[in-house]
Design a protein around this motif. Sequence first.
Motif, PDB file in Angstrom:
ATOM      1  N   THR A 682     -15.788   9.387   4.577  1.00 14.57           N
ATOM      2  CA  THR A 682     -15.209  10.708   4.626  1.00 14.57           C
ATOM      3  C   THR A 682     -13.991  10.515   3.587  1.00 14.57           C
ATOM      4  O   THR A 682     -13.893   9.453   2.707  1.00 14.57           O
ATOM      5  CB  THR A 682     -14.317  10.875   5.917  1.00 14.57           C
ATOM      6  OG1 THR A 682     -13.234   9.859   6.468  1.00 14.57           O
ATOM      7  CG2 THR A 682     -15.302  10.727   7.129  1.00 14.57           C
ATOM      8  N   GLU A 683     -13.234  11.398   3.362  1.00 12.10           N
ATOM      9  CA  GLU A 683     -12.065  11.511   2.239  1.00 12.10           C
ATOM     10  C   GLU A 683     -11.292  10.328   2.593  1.00 12.10           C
ATOM     11  O   GLU A 683     -10.775   9.752   1.350  1.00 12.10           O
ATOM     12  CB  GLU A 683     -11.272  12.828   2.420  1.00 12.10           C
ATOM     13  CG  GLU A 683     -10.541  12.856   1.159  1.00 12.10           C
ATOM     14  CD  GLU A 683      -9.617  14.212   1.318  1.00 12.10           C
ATOM     15  OE1 GLU A 683      -8.470  14.650   0.436  1.00 12.10           O
ATOM     16  OE2 GLU A 683      -9.971  14.957   2.143  1.00 12.10           O
ATOM     17  N   THR A 684     -10.820  10.105   3.897  1.00 16.12           N
ATOM     18  CA  THR A 684      -9.891   8.773   3.998  1.00 16.12           C
ATOM     19  C   THR A 684     -10.580   7.648   4.563  1.00 16.12           C
ATOM     20  O   THR A 684      -9.697   6.434   4.457  1.00 16.12           O
ATOM     21  CB  THR A 684      -8.890   9.483   5.002  1.00 16.12           C
ATOM     22  OG1 THR A 684      -9.767  10.080   6.442  1.00 16.12           O
ATOM     23  CG2 THR A 684      -8.005  10.618   4.530  1.00 16.12           C
ATOM     24  N   LYS A 768      -9.276   3.838   3.814  1.00 14.65           N
ATOM     25  CA  LYS A 768      -9.428   3.538   2.633  1.00 14.65           C
ATOM     26  C   LYS A 768      -7.945   3.143   1.934  1.00 14.65           C
ATOM     27  O   LYS A 768      -7.465   2.516   0.861  1.00 14.65           O
ATOM     28  CB  LYS A 768      -9.861   4.881   1.743  1.00 14.65           C
ATOM     29  CG  LYS A 768     -11.376   5.187   1.809  1.00 14.65           C
ATOM     30  CD  LYS A 768     -11.873   5.987   1.014  1.00 14.65           C
ATOM     31  CE  LYS A 768     -13.163   6.483   1.383  1.00 14.65           C
ATOM     32  NZ  LYS A 768     -13.732   7.815   0.637  1.00 14.65           N
ATOM     33  N   ARG A 769      -7.038   3.669   2.542  1.00 11.87           N
ATOM     34  CA  ARG A 769      -5.497   3.441   2.214  1.00 11.87           C
ATOM     35  C   ARG A 769      -5.057   1.857   2.197  1.00 11.87           C
ATOM     36  O   ARG A 769      -4.166   1.606   1.507  1.00 11.87           O
ATOM     37  CB  ARG A 769      -4.416   4.157   3.127  1.00 11.87           C
ATOM     38  CG  ARG A 769      -4.426   5.890   3.039  1.00 11.87           C
ATOM     39  CD  ARG A 769      -3.599   6.382   3.867  1.00 11.87           C
ATOM     40  NE  ARG A 769      -3.593   5.797   5.184  1.00 11.87           N
ATOM     41  CZ  ARG A 769      -2.826   6.328   5.994  1.00 11.87           C
ATOM     42  NH1 ARG A 769      -1.636   6.673   5.954  1.00 11.87           N
ATOM     43  NH2 ARG A 769      -2.921   5.798   7.397  1.00 11.87           N
ATOM     44  N   LEU A 770      -5.832   0.977   3.004  1.00 11.82           N
ATOM     45  CA  LEU A 770      -5.514  -0.235   2.981  1.00 11.82           C
ATOM     46  C   LEU A 770      -5.681  -0.933   1.717  1.00 11.82           C
ATOM     47  O   LEU A 770      -5.056  -1.869   1.466  1.00 11.82           O
ATOM     48  CB  LEU A 770      -6.525  -0.933   4.364  1.00 11.82           C
ATOM     49  CG  LEU A 770      -6.343  -0.644   5.555  1.00 11.82           C
ATOM     50  CD1 LEU A 770      -7.396  -1.111   6.425  1.00 11.82           C
ATOM     51  CD2 LEU A 770      -4.942  -0.867   6.119  1.00 11.82           C
ATOM     52  N   PHE A 771      -6.626  -0.236   0.977  1.00 11.06           N
ATOM     53  CA  PHE A 771      -6.869  -1.017  -0.137  1.00 11.06           C
ATOM     54  C   PHE A 771      -6.438  -0.325  -1.490  1.00 11.06           C
ATOM     55  O   PHE A 771      -6.732  -0.624  -2.858  1.00 11.06           O
ATOM     56  CB  PHE A 771      -8.317  -1.018  -0.645  1.00 11.06           C
ATOM     57  CG  PHE A 771      -9.119  -1.840   0.664  1.00 11.06           C
ATOM     58  CD1 PHE A 771      -9.027  -3.326   0.294  1.00 11.06           C
ATOM     59  CD2 PHE A 771      -9.442  -1.317   1.646  1.00 11.06           C
ATOM     60  CE1 PHE A 771      -9.853  -4.116   1.398  1.00 11.06           C
ATOM     61  CE2 PHE A 771     -10.221  -2.205   2.756  1.00 11.06           C
ATOM     62  CZ  PHE A 771     -10.180  -3.261   2.935  1.00 11.06           C
ATOM     63  N   GLN A 772      -5.367   0.706  -1.425  1.00 10.01           N
ATOM     64  CA  GLN A 772      -4.766   1.237  -2.748  1.00 10.01           C
ATOM     65  C   GLN A 772      -4.192   0.318  -3.439  1.00 10.01           C
ATOM     66  O   GLN A 772      -4.138   0.457  -4.842  1.00 10.01           O
ATOM     67  CB  GLN A 772      -3.732   2.357  -1.984  1.00 10.01           C
ATOM     68  CG  GLN A 772      -4.204   3.566  -1.530  1.00 10.01           C
ATOM     69  CD  GLN A 772      -3.300   4.463  -0.845  1.00 10.01           C
ATOM     70  OE1 GLN A 772      -2.164   4.045  -0.754  1.00 10.01           O
ATOM     71  NE2 GLN A 772      -3.714   5.495  -0.452  1.00 10.01           N
ATOM     72  N   ASP A 773      -3.521  -0.789  -2.956  1.00  6.68           N
ATOM     73  CA  ASP A 773      -2.881  -1.764  -3.957  1.00  6.68           C
ATOM     74  C   ASP A 773      -3.510  -2.942  -4.256  1.00  6.68           C
ATOM     75  O   ASP A 773      -3.147  -3.880  -4.640  1.00  6.68           O
ATOM     76  CB  ASP A 773      -1.489  -2.059  -3.474  1.00  6.68           C
ATOM     77  CG  ASP A 773      -0.712  -0.905  -3.279  1.00  6.68           C
ATOM     78  OD1 ASP A 773      -0.693   0.228  -4.096  1.00  6.68           O
ATOM     79  OD2 ASP A 773       0.245  -0.856  -2.455  1.00  6.68           O
ATOM     80  N   ALA A 774      -5.010  -3.115  -3.788  1.00  5.57           N
ATOM     81  CA  ALA A 774      -5.567  -4.173  -3.659  1.00  5.57           C
ATOM     82  C   ALA A 774      -6.091  -4.341  -5.155  1.00  5.57           C
ATOM     83  O   ALA A 774      -6.526  -3.399  -5.842  1.00  5.57           O
ATOM     84  CB  ALA A 774      -6.716  -4.199  -2.867  1.00  5.57           C
TER      85      ALA A 774
END
Length: 775
Positions: A682-684, A768-774
């Motif tokens: 999904t988008e998120t 997906k937000r978990l990996f924004q700064d990965a």
Amino acid sequence: MSFRPFTSESYAKADRPEAWRDVLADVGLQPVSGHSLFDGHATASHRHAAGVALTRMAAGSQSVGPLSQANEDIPIALIPVEDGMVLKSAGGHRIIPVGHLVLLPRNGDWSIAFQRDMRAIVLSVTSDALHGRHSGKPRLRDPRVVPPGGFADVFARLLDAAARALDTLSDAEWNSVAQSLVDLHLTLTHLVAVSSADVGSSATQAALLHRICQTIERQLGDADLVPARVAQAEGISERYLQKLFETVGDNFTHYVRERRLQHAWIDLSNPTEAHRSISEIAYAYGFSDSAHFSRAFRHRFGLPPREFRQQEAERATLQHGIAGQRGWPQEALAQLRAHQNPEARGRIACVGAEQKTTTERRHHHLPVDASRVHWGYFSRSLSPQIEIASGDTITIETLTQHASDAPDLMIKGDAGAEAVFGWTRDKKNVDRRGAGPMDASVFGRGAGEGFGVHICTGPVAVNGAQPGDVLEVRILDIVPRANRNPDRAGRVFGSSVAAWWGYHYNEFLGGPKPREVVTIYEIFDDAEMPHARALYSYRWEPQTDPFGVVHTTYDYPGVLVASTVKRRHAVLDGIRIPLRPHFGVIAVAPREVDFVDSVPPSYFGGNLDNWRLGKGATIYLPVSVPGALLSVGDPHAAQGDGELSGTAIECSMTGTFEVILHKKADLAGRPFADLSYPLIETETDWVLTGFSHPNYLAEFGAQGQSEVYTKSSLDLAMKDAFRKMRRFLMNVKGLSEDEAIALMSAAVDFGVTQVVDGNWGVHAILSKRLFQDAP
């Protein structure tokens, strides 16, 4: 299945005492009058057979006594576990330690007090369990405490082992265990009665008769079994032997014949004995003349052995159809042969050979019609309805199989729906409904037997798709199919069924038990708040299809429900259910066999029943056959995680999709590089799909479409979701195993997808937000 669990959590506090009273009554007990009824937390596991009830119960402190059953003589057996109890009787009070067996008369002035917690195993045996066999009527005037050791220890150990396995024993296994418990219980009761001084010589006679009856049971197959031989073996005269039988109103010859006929009755009604001829069964129980056996059997039971066996086979088949959920019975699968369609398969195989000469992306439309759907099954041998190229878009019309629940609202006036559901005395437009035999030789429901229920539009062949590729299906839009009837033009309706395959079916609080209930909804696709409102409901009543088959349960799809059902209005009054439009079924063809039940989901997708597969979502599916053969169906207006009652709000929908083919050679580095299951994006979030059996067709082989229904559990589905997420985090996101496990516990949401589709589902949601700064 005869297993029945109980938990007080199912009941409001005010209703718990009465519910608990029913649990106690099943084993011949009741709360002691003058004591407050127990209304706290309680659980019980209960299993029954004819005249036998075994319960393992756990509850708070309370006192219980006998539920008077004047016509019963066999005492109740009870063992306290984990804590002791106090026995109160005319002889005073006595503390009973854990593990000591107590035999309790059906009547009398006694009670048992569980001063801390009630934790006990209780066995109730009534005369119905004897099937005409004499037990010598063992009588106990007062409770008897039997300490561990010797024969009592053997009996107590079997009781404990059986109570622990109540929920795992098959019906056949349980019946064998139950009969063993009856025999041991009777023997122990006679031993105790003989040793009791208050009973006298009558107990000795009863014990002797019991022993003689056991000898007869062992020798029923001997055609020369006569009174003289039995009397000699027991060291008594033949006259005294006959006198013993006279004390219970019988005689030796009649008793032996009755026991032989009862055993033959049991074997003739047992499906596992179907391989034995009637003559073999007759000879096994001492009937040397099959004609004489047939006459005696008919005189005793009212039917000749052959007709009786057929009657019992039909009854067992009906019960299997309900208890066995929707899958193939194993005996039917054993006779199944793959139906090959070389011509169709050849056409599919050639799909990839045609190369598109232009890079222009095209849009296609696949309307719904009887000739464009396959009902209740997936197949690698189906001819494609249309061929598209990677990158093309396609609008696919789909129908809910539940439109027949309210034909006037969801079929009438809709040419496509009328074509698909068309069924008269002479013709059924879509004959096969399910992956079962076309001659309905298993249950007699109809062609395909309803082994699979979903109306699927397609299949759609994708140019160049080959095994090992991945098909990406983007859901660009999904809209409800409006009513085409001029009287209700533009309105949208749907249906949900609380059905026999629902998770709730054995958990009803009120009557009638069990029952199936259909609820009809109107769908409002408002921009501000899309929602559904219930219009009415009705309880399923037997429906006769145009071919004359009576459907006492909701066992075959597309049976048009008569307008005479008793509608209940003001259902879910004032409640608006938010819409979650999605497709329950998105599938590519499985590779293993030609006809696959559409109900259990698997690696190929299928009946995923995950509401996240709506507008804007994408699903990735591993391709297993040339052309992929994409099918879409089972449209839903709304569904909660779990789909507890058996269905969502089923509503015909039209979807628009973009289909992209990812070739095997180009998968490296993609999130779906090693895809072996349906992956939702999904988008998120990434949504991974776990099943009790990730590929049940491969795991169970020829028995797969039966075994998956009997061996699924949430525990297995959870393990599968965990393993897939661990793999995703390690292989796609580059985490170590320890990092993956830590992240799952801290940030991954596991949820129950469904518990009604044979192959139970648990999904894992990774933001997906978990990996924004990965990195």
